[in-house]
Design a protein around this motif. Structure first.
Motif, PDB file in Angstrom:
ATOM      1  N   MET A 411       0.829  -1.204   0.000  1.00 28.62           N
ATOM      2  CA  MET A 411       0.000   0.000   0.000  1.00 28.62           C
ATOM      3  C   MET A 411       0.864   1.256   0.000  1.00 28.62           C
ATOM      4  O   MET A 411       0.608   2.216  -0.746  1.00 28.62           O
ATOM      5  CB  MET A 411      -0.913   0.011   1.233  1.00 28.62           C
ATOM      6  N   ARG A 412       1.876   1.272   0.825  1.00 30.62           N
ATOM      7  CA  ARG A 412       2.734   2.458   0.906  1.00 30.62           C
ATOM      8  C   ARG A 412       3.557   2.639  -0.360  1.00 30.62           C
ATOM      9  O   ARG A 412       3.808   3.758  -0.796  1.00 30.62           O
ATOM     10  CB  ARG A 412       3.639   2.371   2.136  1.00 30.62           C
ATOM     11  N   VAL A 413       4.005   1.548  -0.955  1.00 25.65           N
ATOM     12  CA  VAL A 413       4.739   1.654  -2.215  1.00 25.65           C
ATOM     13  C   VAL A 413       3.845   2.267  -3.285  1.00 25.65           C
ATOM     14  O   VAL A 413       4.280   3.103  -4.090  1.00 25.65           O
ATOM     15  CB  VAL A 413       5.254   0.268  -2.662  1.00 25.65           C
ATOM     16  N   GLY A 414       2.576   1.867  -3.303  1.00 23.16           N
ATOM     17  CA  GLY A 414       1.653   2.438  -4.274  1.00 23.16           C
ATOM     18  C   GLY A 414       1.524   3.940  -4.130  1.00 23.16           C
ATOM     19  O   GLY A 414       1.589   4.687  -5.117  1.00 23.16           O
ATOM     20  N   MET A 415       1.351   4.417  -2.894  1.00 26.40           N
ATOM     21  CA  MET A 415       1.213   5.862  -2.679  1.00 26.40           C
ATOM     22  C   MET A 415       2.512   6.603  -2.958  1.00 26.40           C
ATOM     23  O   MET A 415       2.519   7.661  -3.594  1.00 26.40           O
ATOM     24  CB  MET A 415       0.775   6.129  -1.242  1.00 26.40           C
ATOM     25  N   ASN A 416       3.625   6.039  -2.484  1.00 28.69           N
ATOM     26  CA  ASN A 416       4.892   6.751  -2.585  1.00 28.69           C
ATOM     27  C   ASN A 416       5.464   6.739  -3.998  1.00 28.69           C
ATOM     28  O   ASN A 416       6.117   7.695  -4.415  1.00 28.69           O
ATOM     29  CB  ASN A 416       5.904   6.150  -1.600  1.00 28.69           C
ATOM     30  N   SER A 417       5.230   5.665  -4.733  1.00 29.78           N
ATOM     31  CA  SER A 417       5.752   5.601  -6.098  1.00 29.78           C
ATOM     32  C   SER A 417       4.903   6.403  -7.071  1.00 29.78           C
ATOM     33  O   SER A 417       5.360   6.753  -8.164  1.00 29.78           O
ATOM     34  CB  SER A 417       5.824   4.144  -6.570  1.00 29.78           C
ATOM     35  N   ALA A 418       3.671   6.703  -6.675  1.00 26.31           N
ATOM     36  CA  ALA A 418       2.768   7.427  -7.569  1.00 26.31           C
ATOM     37  C   ALA A 418       3.332   8.780  -7.973  1.00 26.31           C
ATOM     38  O   ALA A 418       3.112   9.248  -9.095  1.00 26.31           O
ATOM     39  CB  ALA A 418       1.407   7.603  -6.898  1.00 26.31           C
ATOM     40  N   GLY A 419       4.075   9.423  -7.081  1.00 19.01           N
ATOM     41  CA  GLY A 419       4.567  10.763  -7.374  1.00 19.01           C
ATOM     42  C   GLY A 419       5.901  10.817  -8.081  1.00 19.01           C
ATOM     43  O   GLY A 419       6.419  11.911  -8.328  1.00 19.01           O
ATOM     44  N   VAL A 420       6.486   9.660  -8.422  1.00 14.21           N
ATOM     45  CA  VAL A 420       7.818   9.665  -9.031  1.00 14.21           C
ATOM     46  C   VAL A 420       7.776  10.219 -10.457  1.00 14.21           C
ATOM     47  O   VAL A 420       8.587  11.067 -10.837  1.00 14.21           O
ATOM     48  CB  VAL A 420       8.426   8.252  -9.014  1.00 14.21           C
ATOM     49  N   LEU A 421       6.836   9.746 -11.284  1.00 13.71           N
ATOM     50  CA  LEU A 421       6.766  10.206 -12.674  1.00 13.71           C
ATOM     51  C   LEU A 421       6.564  11.721 -12.779  1.00 13.71           C
ATOM     52  O   LEU A 421       7.252  12.384 -13.572  1.00 13.71           O
ATOM     53  CB  LEU A 421       5.662   9.458 -13.420  1.00 13.71           C
ATOM     54  N   PRO A 422       5.640  12.324 -12.008  1.00 16.52           N
ATOM     55  CA  PRO A 422       5.504  13.790 -12.092  1.00 16.52           C
ATOM     56  C   PRO A 422       6.780  14.545 -11.741  1.00 16.52           C
ATOM     57  O   PRO A 422       6.970  15.681 -12.191  1.00 16.52           O
ATOM     58  CB  PRO A 422       4.397  14.100 -11.083  1.00 16.52           C
ATOM     59  N   LEU A 423       7.671  13.933 -10.936  1.00 18.54           N
ATOM     60  CA  LEU A 423       8.932  14.599 -10.620  1.00 18.54           C
ATOM     61  C   LEU A 423       9.742  14.876 -11.878  1.00 18.54           C
ATOM     62  O   LEU A 423      10.438  15.896 -11.976  1.00 18.54           O
ATOM     63  CB  LEU A 423       9.757  13.739  -9.654  1.00 18.54           C
ATOM     64  N   PHE A 424       9.681  13.961 -12.850  1.00 15.67           N
ATOM     65  CA  PHE A 424      10.465  14.129 -14.065  1.00 15.67           C
ATOM     66  C   PHE A 424       9.892  15.215 -14.974  1.00 15.67           C
ATOM     67  O   PHE A 424      10.641  15.942 -15.639  1.00 15.67           O
ATOM     68  CB  PHE A 424      10.521  12.801 -14.833  1.00 15.67           C
ATOM     69  N   VAL A 425       8.580  15.316 -15.020  1.00 16.63           N
ATOM     70  CA  VAL A 425       7.951  16.214 -15.995  1.00 16.63           C
ATOM     71  C   VAL A 425       7.576  17.573 -15.406  1.00 16.63           C
ATOM     72  O   VAL A 425       7.421  18.548 -16.152  1.00 16.63           O
ATOM     73  CB  VAL A 425       6.697  15.550 -16.611  1.00 16.63           C
ATOM     74  N   ALA A 426       7.416  17.653 -14.080  1.00 18.50           N
ATOM     75  CA  ALA A 426       6.952  18.905 -13.469  1.00 18.50           C
ATOM     76  C   ALA A 426       7.862  20.101 -13.765  1.00 18.50           C
ATOM     77  O   ALA A 426       7.364  21.190 -14.095  1.00 18.50           O
ATOM     78  CB  ALA A 426       6.783  18.727 -11.960  1.00 18.50           C
ATOM     79  N   PRO A 427       9.214  19.978 -13.679  1.00 21.47           N
ATOM     80  CA  PRO A 427      10.052  21.149 -13.985  1.00 21.47           C
ATOM     81  C   PRO A 427       9.871  21.658 -15.411  1.00 21.47           C
ATOM     82  O   PRO A 427       9.869  22.872 -15.650  1.00 21.47           O
ATOM     83  CB  PRO A 427      11.475  20.636 -13.753  1.00 21.47           C
ATOM     84  N   PHE A 428       9.701  20.739 -16.377  1.00 16.51           N
ATOM     85  CA  PHE A 428       9.543  21.158 -17.765  1.00 16.51           C
ATOM     86  C   PHE A 428       8.161  21.786 -17.989  1.00 16.51           C
ATOM     87  O   PHE A 428       8.027  22.764 -18.732  1.00 16.51           O
ATOM     88  CB  PHE A 428       9.748  19.959 -18.689  1.00 16.51           C
ATOM     89  N   LEU A 429       7.144  21.229 -17.334  1.00 17.59           N
ATOM     90  CA  LEU A 429       5.817  21.835 -17.422  1.00 17.59           C
ATOM     91  C   LEU A 429       5.805  23.221 -16.781  1.00 17.59           C
ATOM     92  O   LEU A 429       5.135  24.141 -17.268  1.00 17.59           O
ATOM     93  CB  LEU A 429       4.782  20.936 -16.743  1.00 17.59           C
ATOM     94  N   ALA A 430       6.554  23.362 -15.682  1.00 18.68           N
ATOM     95  CA  ALA A 430       6.617  24.669 -15.012  1.00 18.68           C
ATOM     96  C   ALA A 430       7.295  25.711 -15.896  1.00 18.68           C
ATOM     97  O   ALA A 430       6.899  26.884 -15.911  1.00 18.68           O
ATOM     98  CB  ALA A 430       7.358  24.539 -13.690  1.00 18.68           C
ATOM     99  N   ASP A 431       8.319  25.292 -16.646  1.00 18.70           N
ATOM    100  CA  ASP A 431       8.968  26.217 -17.580  1.00 18.70           C
ATOM    101  C   ASP A 431       8.003  26.667 -18.668  1.00 18.70           C
ATOM    102  O   ASP A 431       8.069  27.809 -19.140  1.00 18.70           O
ATOM    103  CB  ASP A 431      10.195  25.550 -18.203  1.00 18.70           C
ATOM    104  N   ALA A 432       7.102  25.769 -19.079  1.00 17.18           N
ATOM    105  CA  ALA A 432       6.186  26.087 -20.180  1.00 17.18           C
ATOM    106  C   ALA A 432       4.949  26.850 -19.721  1.00 17.18           C
ATOM    107  O   ALA A 432       4.498  27.775 -20.403  1.00 17.18           O
ATOM    108  CB  ALA A 432       5.776  24.791 -20.886  1.00 17.18           C
ATOM    109  N   PHE A 433       4.392  26.453 -18.560  1.00 18.65           N
ATOM    110  CA  PHE A 433       3.107  27.024 -18.136  1.00 18.65           C
ATOM    111  C   PHE A 433       3.186  27.831 -16.842  1.00 18.65           C
ATOM    112  O   PHE A 433       2.213  28.513 -16.486  1.00 18.65           O
ATOM    113  CB  PHE A 433       2.073  25.901 -17.960  1.00 18.65           C
ATOM    114  N   GLY A 434       4.270  27.715 -16.111  1.00 18.79           N
ATOM    115  CA  GLY A 434       4.393  28.404 -14.837  1.00 18.79           C
ATOM    116  C   GLY A 434       4.157  27.465 -13.667  1.00 18.79           C
ATOM    117  O   GLY A 434       3.408  26.483 -13.774  1.00 18.79           O
ATOM    118  N   VAL A 435       4.812  27.758 -12.546  1.00 15.90           N
ATOM    119  CA  VAL A 435       4.732  26.903 -11.357  1.00 15.90           C
ATOM    120  C   VAL A 435       3.294  26.808 -10.847  1.00 15.90           C
ATOM    121  O   VAL A 435       2.776  25.720 -10.568  1.00 15.90           O
ATOM    122  CB  VAL A 435       5.664  27.449 -10.252  1.00 15.90           C
TER     123      VAL A 435
END
Length: 465
Positions: A411-435
């Motif tokens: 259960m904890r792996v499911g919750m904790n691993s869920a946020g890993v993929l957005p870590l990779f894309v969030a900085p690039f999305l922030a550059d394009a659309f803003g934080v």
């Protein structure tokens, strides 16, 4: 003032002007002190009280150094950009996921007591290192790795601990609520204490909190022996299975597991936890609510400190104060679970709590106002505070003690691993659309997922239990 019972005889109390002999005053002061100590010892004599107190101290250290310590040092002392902050959080999250997975078989094999004692010892050493060693990116990455591992192992062990003490549903609901209340109070106290420290001292002094909080927690954990013996300490596998079927009356409906720590190997133990979770519709749904519900929150890990700096235009201390406000909401949410009738504590209630977190996050990041950010953090904290004990109680009710550690880790792996993929894309999305736009979009996604689960769990309430 309450009336005295009729017939009771009371000695006159000395007034403020009455001189009390030294011997009497000394006796009264000593008696009051002894009464306070006796009350504290009586409270800590209960295993559930020691579990709650140890969890508070563990979370106090972890919460104090995460946002204010590691992220604060990187953002304010080292001048890190979004990519560096994301990489630090990525290291933390990877260790969190890996060690959450590893913790399950360990807890089932040797018990939460020994697992927590080792984890807290490592935390104490890491806190001293962060405090005393020169600040560098290498040190921050090492501390992020240790903190992720401690979060994973410590939280999994604490979630499983009450089930090793009792299998009574009412007991589990109460203790889980108090454990998560302690976590929420630590979310208030940890960042607030960290914010107070960095207001007067260098940011790296914040790491001392984790070092000193871990020491009494070790003593509390070591004095709390499990009433249900972990599988590796049982004489035979048959005894382990017998102890594992002492559930709350619905043991026949639960998937059975082989005891952990046997000759099958560690990877087989991990696979066993996944199999048990996926074969049960109730456990599978709990996993999906955690994974899909927390998926979008990965964007917050890499962008939240930049939201404080660039949108709210707030100093490092506000990272602590707003986290503390979230902890106030979390405390109220965890305590509210105590008031929910047991028959109402189901998957639909859990999904509704997830919806509260999504709406609270939209308020939190929807404006550039610190006042609205405070309101949003309070609402978001309410949802998170109620979700924790509810999810844990529902999990414990659907698996026996022989595999509660492995299921909890999945259960904890499911919750904790869920946020890993957005870590990779969030900085690039922030550059394009803003934080701010990215964080508001992530919050909206959480709310939409929650609405979908509310609808699904209401139609399948009987089959989900």
């Amino acid at each position: 003032m309450p009336a005295r019972p009729s017939g009771a005889v009371h000695a006159p109390l000395p007034s403020a002007d009455t001189e009390v002999p030294f011997s009497v005053r000394h006796f009264l002061q000593k008696g009051c002190a002894m009464h306070s100590r006796d009350s504290a010892f009586t409270l800590l004599a209960k295993p559930e009280s020691r579990i709650v107190a140890a969890n508070f101290l563990m979370q106090l250290g972890l919460q104090a150094i995460y946002f204010v310590g590691i992220i604060g040092c990187a953002t304010y002392d080292m001048g890190a950009d979004a990519l560096v902050v994301s990489s630090l959080v990525l290291v933390l999250n990877v260790m969190l996921v890996v060690m959450s997975f590893v913790a399950g078989p360990l807890v089932d094999a040797v018990g939460p007591r020994r697992t927590l004692a080792v984890t807290l010892s490592v935390m104490a050493v890491a806190g001293l290192a962060g405090w005393l060693l020169p600040l560098s990116y290498g040190l921050l990455y090492a501390l992020a790795a240790v903190q992720g591992a401690a979060f994973g192992v410590g939280s999994t062990s604490m979630d499983a601990y009450p089930r090793f003490v009792s299998d009574d549903p009412r007991y589990l609901q109460r203790v889980n609520s108090l454990v998560y209340t302690a976590t929420s109070v630590a979310v208030i106290a940890g960042p607030a204490l960290g914010g107070l420290i960095v207001s007067a001292l260098p940011t790296k002094c914040d790491f001392a909190i984790m070092a000193f909080a871990s020491l009494p927690a070790i003593a509390l954990v070591w004095s709390t022996v499990e009433k249900i013996v972990p599988s590796r300490q049982r004489a035979a596998a048959g005894e382990a299975c017998a102890a594992g079927t002492m559930g709350a009356g619905d043991g026949d409906a639960r998937p059975k597991a082989r005891p952990a720590g046997g000759a099958r190997g560690f990877l087989a133990d991990l696979a066993e936890g996944v199999r048990i979770t996926w074969e049960s519709e109730g456990l599978r749904t709990l996993f999906l609510i955690g994974f899909l519900g927390f998926f979008a929150y990965g964007a917050f890990d890499s962008l939240e400190s930049l939201f404080y700096r660039d949108v709210l235009r707030a100093g490092a201390q506000w990272m602590g104060w707003l986290s503390a406000i979230s902890g106030v909401g979390g405390t109220l949410g965890s305590l509210a679970v105590l008031r929910i009738p047991q028959r109402r504590l189901d998957m639909t209630a859990l999904s509704a709590m997830l919806l509260v977190t999504g709406l609270g996050s939209m308020l939190y990041v929807g404006t550039g106002s610190i006042a609205w950010a405070c309101v949003g953090q309070l609402v978001c904290g309410l949802g998170f505070g109620a979700m924790g004990p509810t999810r844990t109680t529902l999990t414990q009710a659907r698996c026996d003690v022989s595999h509660v550690g492995r299921v909890t880790s999945v259960m904890r792996v499911g919750m904790n691993s869920a946020g890993v993929l957005p870590l990779f894309v969030a900085p690039f999305l922030a550059d394009a659309f803003g934080v701010q736009a990215v964080l508001f979009g992530a919050s909206t996604m959480v709310a939409v997922v929650a609405v979908a689960f509310v609808a699904r769990t209401r139609t399948r309430r009987e089959s989900l239990g």
